[in-house]
Write a protein that holds these residues in place. Structure first.
Motif, PDB file in Angstrom:
ATOM      1  N   THR A 257       0.852  -1.185   0.000  1.00  0.00           N
ATOM      2  CA  THR A 257       0.000   0.000   0.000  1.00  0.00           C
ATOM      3  C   THR A 257       0.889   1.237   0.000  1.00  0.00           C
ATOM      4  O   THR A 257       1.743   1.401   0.879  1.00  0.00           O
ATOM      5  N   PHE A 258       0.671   2.087  -1.001  1.00  0.00           N
ATOM      6  CA  PHE A 258       1.465   3.308  -1.134  1.00  0.00           C
ATOM      7  C   PHE A 258       0.506   4.506  -1.151  1.00  0.00           C
ATOM      8  O   PHE A 258      -0.411   4.562  -1.969  1.00  0.00           O
ATOM      9  N   ILE A 259       0.707   5.437  -0.222  1.00  0.00           N
ATOM     10  CA  ILE A 259      -0.173   6.600  -0.087  1.00  0.00           C
ATOM     11  C   ILE A 259       0.632   7.867  -0.331  1.00  0.00           C
ATOM     12  O   ILE A 259       1.710   8.064   0.258  1.00  0.00           O
ATOM     13  N   THR A 260       0.104   8.720  -1.176  1.00  0.00           N
ATOM     14  CA  THR A 260       0.704  10.027  -1.450  1.00  0.00           C
ATOM     15  C   THR A 260      -0.230  11.113  -0.948  1.00  0.00           C
ATOM     16  O   THR A 260      -1.364  11.241  -1.417  1.00  0.00           O
ATOM     17  N   GLU A 261       0.222  11.865   0.029  1.00  0.00           N
ATOM     18  CA  GLU A 261      -0.533  13.014   0.527  1.00  0.00           C
ATOM     19  C   GLU A 261      -0.091  14.258  -0.238  1.00  0.00           C
ATOM     20  O   GLU A 261       1.099  14.547  -0.330  1.00  0.00           O
ATOM     21  N   LEU A 262      -1.059  14.986  -0.756  1.00  0.00           N
ATOM     22  CA  LEU A 262      -0.769  16.216  -1.485  1.00  0.00           C
ATOM     23  C   LEU A 262      -1.338  17.387  -0.698  1.00  0.00           C
ATOM     24  O   LEU A 262      -2.550  17.584  -0.654  1.00  0.00           O
ATOM     25  N   ASN A 263      -0.464  18.120  -0.040  1.00  0.00           N
ATOM     26  CA  ASN A 263      -0.867  19.329   0.669  1.00  0.00           C
ATOM     27  C   ASN A 263      -0.839  20.474  -0.332  1.00  0.00           C
ATOM     28  O   ASN A 263       0.185  21.133  -0.548  1.00  0.00           O
ATOM     29  N   ILE A 264      -1.975  20.683  -0.964  1.00  0.00           N
ATOM     30  CA  ILE A 264      -2.037  21.556  -2.130  1.00  0.00           C
ATOM     31  C   ILE A 264      -1.992  23.030  -1.747  1.00  0.00           C
ATOM     32  O   ILE A 264      -1.221  23.812  -2.318  1.00  0.00           O
ATOM     33  N   TYR A 265      -2.802  23.403  -0.771  1.00  0.00           N
ATOM     34  CA  TYR A 265      -2.933  24.841  -0.500  1.00  0.00           C
ATOM     35  C   TYR A 265      -3.326  25.038   0.958  1.00  0.00           C
ATOM     36  O   TYR A 265      -4.139  24.288   1.496  1.00  0.00           O
ATOM     37  N   GLU A 266      -2.742  26.058   1.576  1.00  0.00           N
ATOM     38  CA  GLU A 266      -3.133  26.442   2.929  1.00  0.00           C
ATOM     39  C   GLU A 266      -2.945  27.942   3.087  1.00  0.00           C
ATOM     40  O   GLU A 266      -1.895  28.495   2.739  1.00  0.00           O
ATOM     41  N   ASN A 267      -3.971  28.589   3.592  1.00  0.00           N
ATOM     42  CA  ASN A 267      -3.917  30.032   3.780  1.00  0.00           C
ATOM     43  C   ASN A 267      -4.582  30.389   5.101  1.00  0.00           C
ATOM     44  O   ASN A 267      -5.661  29.887   5.418  1.00  0.00           O
ATOM     45  N   ARG A 268      -3.944  31.245   5.861  1.00  0.00           N
ATOM     46  CA  ARG A 268      -4.505  31.727   7.118  1.00  0.00           C
ATOM     47  C   ARG A 268      -4.493  33.242   7.105  1.00  0.00           C
ATOM     48  O   ARG A 268      -3.504  33.863   6.692  1.00  0.00           O
ATOM     49  N   ASP A 269      -5.585  33.827   7.555  1.00  0.00           N
ATOM     50  CA  ASP A 269      -5.714  35.274   7.493  1.00  0.00           C
ATOM     51  C   ASP A 269      -6.495  35.779   8.691  1.00  0.00           C
ATOM     52  O   ASP A 269      -7.311  35.055   9.276  1.00  0.00           O
ATOM     53  N   ALA A 270      -6.244  37.021   9.057  1.00  0.00           N
ATOM     54  CA  ALA A 270      -6.978  37.687  10.137  1.00  0.00           C
ATOM     55  C   ALA A 270      -7.885  38.738   9.518  1.00  0.00           C
ATOM     56  O   ALA A 270      -7.449  39.538   8.688  1.00  0.00           O
ATOM     57  N   LYS A 271      -9.143  38.737   9.924  1.00  0.00           N
ATOM     58  CA  LYS A 271     -10.132  39.647   9.358  1.00  0.00           C
ATOM     59  C   LYS A 271     -10.190  40.938  10.173  1.00  0.00           C
ATOM     60  O   LYS A 271     -10.511  40.925  11.347  1.00  0.00           O
ATOM     61  N   ASP A 272      -9.844  42.044   9.518  1.00  0.00           N
ATOM     62  CA  ASP A 272      -9.899  43.380  10.128  1.00  0.00           C
ATOM     63  C   ASP A 272      -9.243  43.417  11.505  1.00  0.00           C
ATOM     64  O   ASP A 272      -9.863  43.802  12.508  1.00  0.00           O
ATOM     65  N   PRO A 273      -7.972  43.026  11.609  1.00  0.00           N
ATOM     66  CA  PRO A 273      -7.325  43.075  12.930  1.00  0.00           C
ATOM     67  C   PRO A 273      -7.060  44.516  13.356  1.00  0.00           C
ATOM     68  O   PRO A 273      -6.798  45.398  12.534  1.00  0.00           O
ATOM     69  N   SER A 274      -7.131  44.766  14.639  1.00  0.00           N
ATOM     70  CA  SER A 274      -6.841  46.084  15.185  1.00  0.00           C
ATOM     71  C   SER A 274      -5.539  46.032  15.966  1.00  0.00           C
ATOM     72  O   SER A 274      -5.365  45.179  16.845  1.00  0.00           O
ATOM     73  N   ASN A 275      -4.621  46.938  15.643  1.00  0.00           N
ATOM     74  CA  ASN A 275      -3.342  46.991  16.330  1.00  0.00           C
ATOM     75  C   ASN A 275      -3.350  47.988  17.491  1.00  0.00           C
ATOM     76  O   ASN A 275      -2.313  48.226  18.109  1.00  0.00           O
ATOM     77  N   PHE A 276      -4.520  48.544  17.786  1.00  0.00           N
ATOM     78  CA  PHE A 276      -4.602  49.577  18.803  1.00  0.00           C
ATOM     79  C   PHE A 276      -5.605  49.170  19.885  1.00  0.00           C
ATOM     80  O   PHE A 276      -6.672  48.633  19.590  1.00  0.00           O
ATOM     81  N   ALA A 277      -5.260  49.455  21.118  1.00  0.00           N
ATOM     82  CA  ALA A 277      -6.123  49.125  22.253  1.00  0.00           C
ATOM     83  C   ALA A 277      -7.290  50.108  22.323  1.00  0.00           C
ATOM     84  O   ALA A 277      -7.131  51.295  22.027  1.00  0.00           O
ATOM     85  N   PHE A 278      -8.460  49.621  22.718  1.00  0.00           N
ATOM     86  CA  PHE A 278      -9.605  50.510  22.908  1.00  0.00           C
ATOM     87  C   PHE A 278      -9.794  50.878  24.382  1.00  0.00           C
ATOM     88  O   PHE A 278     -10.618  51.721  24.717  1.00  0.00           O
ATOM     89  N   ALA A 279      -9.003  50.238  25.256  1.00  0.00           N
ATOM     90  CA  ALA A 279      -9.027  50.547  26.687  1.00  0.00           C
ATOM     91  C   ALA A 279      -7.770  49.952  27.313  1.00  0.00           C
ATOM     92  O   ALA A 279      -7.007  49.232  26.648  1.00  0.00           O
ATOM     93  N   TYR A 280      -7.554  50.261  28.580  1.00  0.00           N
ATOM     94  CA  TYR A 280      -6.416  49.665  29.279  1.00  0.00           C
ATOM     95  C   TYR A 280      -6.702  49.634  30.776  1.00  0.00           C
ATOM     96  O   TYR A 280      -7.583  50.333  31.288  1.00  0.00           O
ATOM     97  N   TYR A 281      -5.942  48.781  31.464  1.00  0.00           N
ATOM     98  CA  TYR A 281      -5.964  48.721  32.920  1.00  0.00           C
ATOM     99  C   TYR A 281      -4.689  49.375  33.447  1.00  0.00           C
ATOM    100  O   TYR A 281      -3.576  49.041  32.984  1.00  0.00           O
ATOM    101  N   ASP A 282      -4.830  50.283  34.402  1.00  0.00           N
ATOM    102  CA  ASP A 282      -3.641  50.883  34.992  1.00  0.00           C
ATOM    103  C   ASP A 282      -3.080  49.969  36.071  1.00  0.00           C
ATOM    104  O   ASP A 282      -3.598  48.862  36.306  1.00  0.00           O
ATOM    105  N   ARG A 283      -2.040  50.427  36.759  1.00  0.00           N
ATOM    106  CA  ARG A 283      -1.356  49.577  37.728  1.00  0.00           C
ATOM    107  C   ARG A 283      -2.246  49.212  38.912  1.00  0.00           C
ATOM    108  O   ARG A 283      -1.990  48.235  39.605  1.00  0.00           O
ATOM    109  N   MET A 284      -3.316  49.983  39.142  1.00  0.00           N
ATOM    110  CA  MET A 284      -4.229  49.690  40.237  1.00  0.00           C
ATOM    111  C   MET A 284      -5.360  48.769  39.816  1.00  0.00           C
ATOM    112  O   MET A 284      -6.204  48.388  40.633  1.00  0.00           O
ATOM    113  N   GLY A 285      -5.393  48.418  38.522  1.00  0.00           N
ATOM    114  CA  GLY A 285      -6.467  47.572  38.025  1.00  0.00           C
ATOM    115  C   GLY A 285      -7.703  48.338  37.606  1.00  0.00           C
ATOM    116  O   GLY A 285      -8.749  47.723  37.354  1.00  0.00           O
ATOM    117  N   ASN A 286      -7.596  49.666  37.494  1.00  0.00           N
ATOM    118  CA  ASN A 286      -8.734  50.472  37.043  1.00  0.00           C
ATOM    119  C   ASN A 286      -8.874  50.379  35.530  1.00  0.00           C
ATOM    120  O   ASN A 286      -7.886  50.486  34.793  1.00  0.00           O
TER     121      ASN A 286
END
Length: 342
Positions: A257-286
């Motif tokens: 038995t001889f099996i050939t796997e063909l990994n033809i295509y693979e693509n990974r993408d992020a949809k509308d990623p944001s590189n900026f924070a919309f909020a933050y926690y300060d050192r006191m946890g606020n």
């Protein structure tokens, strides 16, 4: 025509009454062509690990005093223990739809199946913030051959935010796919069989809880602040195929038995990623929201996610080979040789 109806009832964790209907339909035409369709709901209860996780430990060093004499060394450590409770977890829900077409004639068969699988209320981890206090100490005196005498420094308390993970129902997964299988007739002259199968699938994964990330720059002596970011939907498209060759050698009582796997295509993408924070926690946890107009300003430069965070390198086409040789003896014994992942 064949129609099947079914259902399943579950009472999970004494809190959830779940009914899972099932439906399948099959129609055959001219003994060569068949149509298949199916739909069903399913539920999966949270695992024991996610329902009853172990405690989370945070060790903080208040004082580390080193001396050449081991008897005069001293360390003061505070351990914070947090026990998560996950009684809020619900069963995840799966919805599967499938349709297929089969063709069979003179030992030649083709099977084509399309499906849509959706997962809601999937269980995954989410970031949580915990703020701890670190009391600093100082050495008052050092007796010879003994531990030093220490005291807490009044007002010298440092706030230390830390991130841990907790199980929540925050995952949504959707997969579209096509699967094709072609099996031609066996070559009688050489006792050789072939089978070709392939698939094309596209899946999207989204977690509906925000992400936490420590800033890259210390904003003050107390430590970093933690940015809060919108979750990003990730998509992945994969196309693969398998070619299987089976060679019978009756005179040698051998099967190859001889099996050939063909990994033809693979693509990974992020949809509308944001590189900026919309909020933050300060050192006191606020929790502090960042105005839309200020998120890209220099004031919050330390909270920007690196540009290449959502950049992926798609792998090229590559094959993978597997070989199995099976030998049988007249006494009924068999021996197999494998060579995988070449």
């Amino acid at each position: 025509y064949l129609l099947r109806l079914g259902g399943r009832y579950d009472n999970m964790n004494s809190n959830y009454n779940l009914f899972s209907p099932r439906l399948s339909f099959t129609a055959r035409y001219y003994e060569t062509f068949r149509v298949r369709a199916a739909w069903g709901l399913s539920y999966k209860a949270p695992s024991m690990l996610s329902l009853h996780p172990g405690p989370v430990y945070f060790d903080i060093t208040n004082l580390s005093y080193y001396h050449n004499d081991p008897a005069s060394r001293l360390a003061i450590v505070t351990t914070y223990v947090h026990q998560p409770t996950n009684d809020h977890l619900k069963p995840s829900k799966g919805d599967t739809k499938e349709i297929g077409f089969d063709f069979e004639k003179r030992n030649f068969s083709v099977r084509l199946t399309g499906f849509i699988k959706e997962l809601s209320n999937g269980i995954s981890t989410s970031d949580r913030l915990m703020v701890m206090q670190k009391q600093n100490y100082r050495v008052v005196s050092q007796p010879v051959g003994e531990k030093p005498v220490v005291e807490a420094i009044p007002g010298d308390i440092v706030y230390l935010p830390r991130v841990y993970s907790q199980f929540v129902n925050n995952e949504e997964l959707k997969t579209h796919g096509l699967e094709l299988t072609i099996e031609p007739p066996r070559i009688a002259a050489t006792n050789t069989s072939f089978m070709l199968s392939g698939s094309l699938m596209k899946s999207s994964n989204y977690q509906n809880t925000p992400k936490l990330r420590s800033s890259q720059i210390n904003t003050n002596a107390q430590g970093n602040r933690y940015g809060v970011y919108e979750s990003t939907e990730f998509t992945r498209t994969v196309s693969t195929a398998n070619l299987t060759v089976i060679q019978h050698l009756p005179q040698l009582r051998m099967l190859i038995t001889f099996i050939t796997e063909l990994n033809i295509y693979e693509n990974r993408d992020a949809k509308d990623p944001s590189n900026f924070a919309f909020a933050y926690y300060d050192r006191m946890g606020n929790y502090i929201e960042i105005p839309q107009s200020a998120r890209e300003s220099e004031e919050y430069k330390d909270l920007r996610v690196p540009v290449n965070t959502y950049t992926y390198i798609d792998p090229p086409f590559y094959p993978n080979f597997h070989l199995q040789i099976r030998k049988e003896t007249k006494q009924g014994h068999s021996f197999s040789f494998y060579a995988n992942n070449c």
